[in-house]
Design a protein around this motif. Structure first.
Motif, PDB file in Angstrom:
ATOM      1  N   VAL A 161     -36.115  -8.199 -10.946  1.00 50.99           N
ATOM      2  CA  VAL A 161     -35.129  -9.488 -10.081  1.00 50.99           C
ATOM      3  C   VAL A 161     -35.835 -10.658 -11.531  1.00 50.99           C
ATOM      4  O   VAL A 161     -34.391 -10.790 -11.846  1.00 50.99           O
ATOM      5  CB  VAL A 161     -35.411 -10.000  -8.636  1.00 50.99           C
ATOM      6  CG1 VAL A 161     -34.330 -11.205  -8.452  1.00 50.99           C
ATOM      7  CG2 VAL A 161     -34.926  -9.050  -7.621  1.00 50.99           C
ATOM      8  N   ARG A 162     -36.924 -10.644 -11.836  1.00 46.67           N
ATOM      9  CA  ARG A 162     -37.143 -11.878 -12.112  1.00 46.67           C
ATOM     10  C   ARG A 162     -36.221 -11.762 -13.926  1.00 46.67           C
ATOM     11  O   ARG A 162     -36.054 -12.937 -14.642  1.00 46.67           O
ATOM     12  CB  ARG A 162     -38.678 -12.757 -12.398  1.00 46.67           C
ATOM     13  CG  ARG A 162     -38.971 -13.601 -12.753  1.00 46.67           C
ATOM     14  CD  ARG A 162     -40.289 -13.926 -13.360  1.00 46.67           C
ATOM     15  NE  ARG A 162     -41.080 -13.735 -11.172  1.00 46.67           N
ATOM     16  CZ  ARG A 162     -41.960 -12.930 -10.608  1.00 46.67           C
ATOM     17  NH1 ARG A 162     -42.178 -11.774 -11.547  1.00 46.67           N
ATOM     18  NH2 ARG A 162     -42.588 -13.048  -9.216  1.00 46.67           N
ATOM     19  N   ALA A 166     -33.247 -14.448 -11.638  1.00 48.78           N
ATOM     20  CA  ALA A 166     -33.379 -14.841 -10.545  1.00 48.78           C
ATOM     21  C   ALA A 166     -35.183 -14.901 -10.147  1.00 48.78           C
ATOM     22  O   ALA A 166     -35.947 -14.210  -9.217  1.00 48.78           O
ATOM     23  CB  ALA A 166     -32.852 -13.861  -9.626  1.00 48.78           C
ATOM     24  N   HIS A 169     -35.560 -15.418  -6.264  1.00 52.93           N
ATOM     25  CA  HIS A 169     -35.546 -14.522  -4.859  1.00 52.93           C
ATOM     26  C   HIS A 169     -35.935 -13.662  -5.137  1.00 52.93           C
ATOM     27  O   HIS A 169     -36.679 -13.309  -4.617  1.00 52.93           O
ATOM     28  CB  HIS A 169     -34.123 -13.895  -5.576  1.00 52.93           C
ATOM     29  CG  HIS A 169     -32.939 -14.234  -5.025  1.00 52.93           C
ATOM     30  ND1 HIS A 169     -32.132 -14.264  -3.824  1.00 52.93           N
ATOM     31  CD2 HIS A 169     -31.387 -14.931  -5.536  1.00 52.93           C
ATOM     32  CE1 HIS A 169     -31.192 -14.960  -4.039  1.00 52.93           C
ATOM     33  NE2 HIS A 169     -31.033 -15.084  -4.599  1.00 52.93           N
ATOM     34  N   ILE A 172     -39.104 -15.174  -3.165  1.00 48.79           N
ATOM     35  CA  ILE A 172     -39.012 -15.259  -1.691  1.00 48.79           C
ATOM     36  C   ILE A 172     -39.359 -14.455  -1.717  1.00 48.79           C
ATOM     37  O   ILE A 172     -39.706 -13.635  -0.177  1.00 48.79           O
ATOM     38  CB  ILE A 172     -37.695 -15.984  -1.331  1.00 48.79           C
ATOM     39  CG1 ILE A 172     -37.409 -17.330  -1.640  1.00 48.79           C
ATOM     40  CG2 ILE A 172     -36.869 -15.071  -0.484  1.00 48.79           C
ATOM     41  CD1 ILE A 172     -35.852 -17.543  -1.358  1.00 48.79           C
ATOM     42  N   GLY A 173     -39.069 -12.827  -2.065  1.00 45.88           N
ATOM     43  CA  GLY A 173     -39.698 -11.426  -1.807  1.00 45.88           C
ATOM     44  C   GLY A 173     -40.872 -11.283  -1.869  1.00 45.88           C
ATOM     45  O   GLY A 173     -41.487 -10.929  -0.653  1.00 45.88           O
ATOM     46  N   SER A 176     -42.255 -13.807   1.061  1.00 51.94           N
ATOM     47  CA  SER A 176     -42.670 -13.613   2.812  1.00 51.94           C
ATOM     48  C   SER A 176     -43.399 -12.401   2.898  1.00 51.94           C
ATOM     49  O   SER A 176     -43.546 -12.303   4.060  1.00 51.94           O
ATOM     50  CB  SER A 176     -41.414 -12.852   2.734  1.00 51.94           C
ATOM     51  OG  SER A 176     -40.399 -11.610   1.740  1.00 51.94           O
ATOM     52  N   TYR A 215     -37.053  -6.848   2.268  1.00 51.80           N
ATOM     53  CA  TYR A 215     -36.815  -8.475   1.567  1.00 51.80           C
ATOM     54  C   TYR A 215     -35.722  -7.706  -0.319  1.00 51.80           C
ATOM     55  O   TYR A 215     -34.545  -7.927  -0.184  1.00 51.80           O
ATOM     56  CB  TYR A 215     -37.633  -9.477   1.028  1.00 51.80           C
ATOM     57  CG  TYR A 215     -36.600  -9.992   0.538  1.00 51.80           C
ATOM     58  CD1 TYR A 215     -36.265 -11.477   1.398  1.00 51.80           C
ATOM     59  CD2 TYR A 215     -36.876 -10.339  -0.917  1.00 51.80           C
ATOM     60  CE1 TYR A 215     -35.134 -12.289   0.617  1.00 51.80           C
ATOM     61  CE2 TYR A 215     -36.294 -11.297  -1.464  1.00 51.80           C
ATOM     62  CZ  TYR A 215     -35.255 -12.543  -0.661  1.00 51.80           C
ATOM     63  OH  TYR A 215     -34.734 -13.311  -1.412  1.00 51.80           O
ATOM     64  N   PHE A 216     -36.409  -6.793  -1.326  1.00 50.28           N
ATOM     65  CA  PHE A 216     -35.817  -6.575  -2.276  1.00 50.28           C
ATOM     66  C   PHE A 216     -34.721  -5.396  -1.930  1.00 50.28           C
ATOM     67  O   PHE A 216     -34.121  -5.369  -2.798  1.00 50.28           O
ATOM     68  CB  PHE A 216     -36.960  -6.370  -3.346  1.00 50.28           C
ATOM     69  CG  PHE A 216     -37.719  -7.159  -3.891  1.00 50.28           C
ATOM     70  CD1 PHE A 216     -37.278  -8.393  -4.482  1.00 50.28           C
ATOM     71  CD2 PHE A 216     -39.457  -7.752  -3.666  1.00 50.28           C
ATOM     72  CE1 PHE A 216     -37.467  -9.174  -4.817  1.00 50.28           C
ATOM     73  CE2 PHE A 216     -39.839  -8.495  -3.375  1.00 50.28           C
ATOM     74  CZ  PHE A 216     -39.291  -9.410  -4.518  1.00 50.28           C
ATOM     75  N   LEU A 219     -31.916  -7.056  -0.859  1.00 51.00           N
ATOM     76  CA  LEU A 219     -31.329  -8.566  -1.855  1.00 51.00           C
ATOM     77  C   LEU A 219     -30.542  -7.411  -2.908  1.00 51.00           C
ATOM     78  O   LEU A 219     -29.393  -8.233  -3.365  1.00 51.00           O
ATOM     79  CB  LEU A 219     -32.468  -9.057  -2.699  1.00 51.00           C
ATOM     80  CG  LEU A 219     -32.276  -9.617  -3.826  1.00 51.00           C
ATOM     81  CD1 LEU A 219     -31.704 -10.972  -2.930  1.00 51.00           C
ATOM     82  CD2 LEU A 219     -33.728 -10.380  -4.327  1.00 51.00           C
ATOM     83  N   LYS A 223     -26.190  -7.919  -3.491  1.00 49.34           N
ATOM     84  CA  LYS A 223     -25.772  -8.614  -4.749  1.00 49.34           C
ATOM     85  C   LYS A 223     -25.816  -7.531  -6.055  1.00 49.34           C
ATOM     86  O   LYS A 223     -25.512  -7.846  -6.886  1.00 49.34           O
ATOM     87  CB  LYS A 223     -27.304  -8.962  -5.742  1.00 49.34           C
ATOM     88  CG  LYS A 223     -27.417 -10.522  -4.670  1.00 49.34           C
ATOM     89  CD  LYS A 223     -27.089 -11.522  -4.992  1.00 49.34           C
ATOM     90  CE  LYS A 223     -27.156 -12.980  -4.600  1.00 49.34           C
ATOM     91  NZ  LYS A 223     -26.906 -14.124  -4.246  1.00 49.34           N
ATOM     92  N   THR A 227     -25.460  -7.803  -9.956  1.00 46.21           N
ATOM     93  CA  THR A 227     -26.672  -8.259 -10.375  1.00 46.21           C
ATOM     94  C   THR A 227     -26.983  -6.394 -11.051  1.00 46.21           C
ATOM     95  O   THR A 227     -26.417  -5.619 -11.235  1.00 46.21           O
ATOM     96  CB  THR A 227     -28.179  -7.364  -9.531  1.00 46.21           C
ATOM     97  OG1 THR A 227     -29.164  -7.410 -10.459  1.00 46.21           O
ATOM     98  CG2 THR A 227     -27.624  -6.729  -8.752  1.00 46.21           C
TER      99      THR A 227
END
Length: 457
Positions: A161-162, A166, A169, A172-173, A176, A215-216, A219, A223, A227
């Motif tokens: 994701v990075r 992002a 996000h 956050i994942g 969490s 979470y991922f 996400l 998205k 994405t």
């Protein structure tokens, strides 16, 4: 993040702003991860039982081995994805992300299965004895045997994701799961809860990693139209160029972490000869040391997508400016932390256990470890640049130099010359030499790539 926003971040945003947007969430995430790692030590330490605390310390090398897989498929895949984005090769971005996802999932399952099947020799290898064996195995049942797959997968997904910018996000994942772990630790560990001791810390970690993975998944589903990260099994393929590019960066990063595990195992074996108090003190020391270490690592990994993108797109001036800006931030911050750690060593150890023997051991350990922090930051930044540019061979050379040529020999020599306490200075000796090499190689990279003109400059 929409495509035009990605392009604006990588190509047009002022460097301090771009670095902040990419690196700050990663640093914050790293700090929360450190707190989550320290939470096990802190809450287990509240039991005031050195055996339970030693169990968490002894298992640390096995948990650190997860990073070998994380780096192979996380660092390797994210570097390839960011460089493919810079070339506008979006199909390769999707295919490489699917490759990294499924390879990390399979590796995590196999890792946990093999550790469970061969737990007896594994416990002997990491230094568990008759006193600490049961507690160590209880902790590893949840964190390793069952927990390897979700622990590895959530970190790799954060990398994926990075890679397209992002960073928030991704953080956050990761956070969490970390925050949930901190909440669950006292419930499972302490007498007023389930009173499971070290095993309770392991259960909290397992559940938290599962939540982070969830979470991922949510996400990526939400998205899915905006994405380039793809976990569709139809996109998974064993294309030669994908394997070559991912492994070219990922294998050196993986080897570096395997060597870290080797170094920590040697460290624990030397320490275990002095009893559970010494092992517990070393574990506490290393957790405290991990705070600035993870900040430095998070910073260097946070800016990797920007360096990869600018390199692949030909904007070498922006790439060089990003690296120099990062260096100006890392060095003074870590120098200040070194002073704080050296002066306040006793107080920092006391935060975890009010045991005179452990405080005496730990304060001396921490003063040795902290001396290498500034140089470690330079080394991390250099390795991050090598990984971002796809220069896996440089990262491999550094990994071998750090552990095989410098730190591991220093552990044996310093332990022989200054029993027990000498080992705390091995990393400082290695990082000092390595940081000089890092500066030399970075200058070489600037000379080689710094003159390329870009349409964006």
């Amino acid at each position: 993040m929409e495509e035009n926003e990605k392009i604006k971040l990588f190509e047009q945003a002022p460097i301090p702003n771009a670095v902040a947007k990419l690196a700050v969430p990663m640093i914050f995430s790293s700090l929360v991860m450190v707190l989550y790692n320290m939470a096990d030590t802190y809450f287990v330490g509240m039991l005031n039982n050195p055996v339970e605390n030693a169990a968490v310390s002894l298992a640390a090398p096995v948990l650190l081995a997860f990073n070998a897989v994380n780096n192979l498929f996380g660092v390797g895949t994210s570097s390839m994805m960011s460089r493919a984005l810079g070339r506008r090769d979006y199909e390769t971005v999707s295919q490489s992300s699917a490759f990294g996802f499924y390879c990390s999932l399979i590796s995590g399952v196999l890792f946990g299965l093999l550790c469970g099947l061969f737990h007896n020799p594994l416990l002997m290898l990491i230094g568990a004895d008759e006193t600490t064996r049961a507690a160590t195995q209880g902790y590893m049942f949840w964190t390793v045997y069952l927990g390897a797959a979700p622990a590895i997968l959530n970190v790799v997904m954060a990398y994926l994701v990075r890679s397209e910018g992002a960073a928030m996000h991704a953080s956050i994942g990761t956070m969490s799961g970390c925050i949930l772990n901190i909440i669950l630790d006292p419930v499972f560990i302490l007498p007023w809860g389930f009173n499971m001791g070290a095993a309770g810390a392991g259960l909290a970690t397992f559940l938290s990693n599962c939540v982070a993975c969830l979470y991922f998944f949510v996400l990526l589903y939400v998205k899915r139209k905006s994405t380039f990260v793809c976990i569709n099994p139809k996109k998974f393929s064993l294309r030669k160029n994908i394997i070559k590019e991912v492994c070219g960066v990922g294998i050196p990063a993986s080897i570096q972490n395997l060597l870290n595990v080797t170094g920590m195992t040697i460290l624990n074996n030397f320490t275990s000869a002095y009893g559970a108090d010494a092992v517990a003190a070393m574990g506490i020391t290393y957790k405290i040391y991990m705070v600035p270490m993870q900040v430095a690592l998070g910073f260097s990994q946070g800016i990797m997508p920007l360096i990869s993108y600018t390199f692949a797109s030909g904007n070498r001036k922006r790439m060089k400016s990003t690296i120099l800006f990062a260096m100006k931030i890392v060095v003074p911050v870590l120098a200040a932390v070194t002073v704080i750690y050296y002066v306040g060593a006793e107080g920092l150890i006391t935060l975890f256990m009010r045991n005179e023997s452990i405080i005496a051991y730990g304060s001396k350990f921490l003063r040795g470890f902290c001396l290498g922090l500034t140089f470690l930051g330079v080394d991390f930044l250099a390795v991050g640049v090598f990984q971002a540019l796809g220069l896996g061979r440089y990262a491999l050379v550094f990994a071998i130099m750090r552990k095989v040529a410098l730190e591991i020999p220093a552990l044996f020599i310093l332990n022989r010359l200054f029993p027990l306490y000498g080992i705390a200075y091995a990393q400082f000796a290695a990082e000092l030499i390595l940081s000089v090499c890092a500066v030399v190689i970075l200058r070489h990279i600037f000379r080689k790539y710094g003159d390329v003109k870009s349409e964006f400059v």
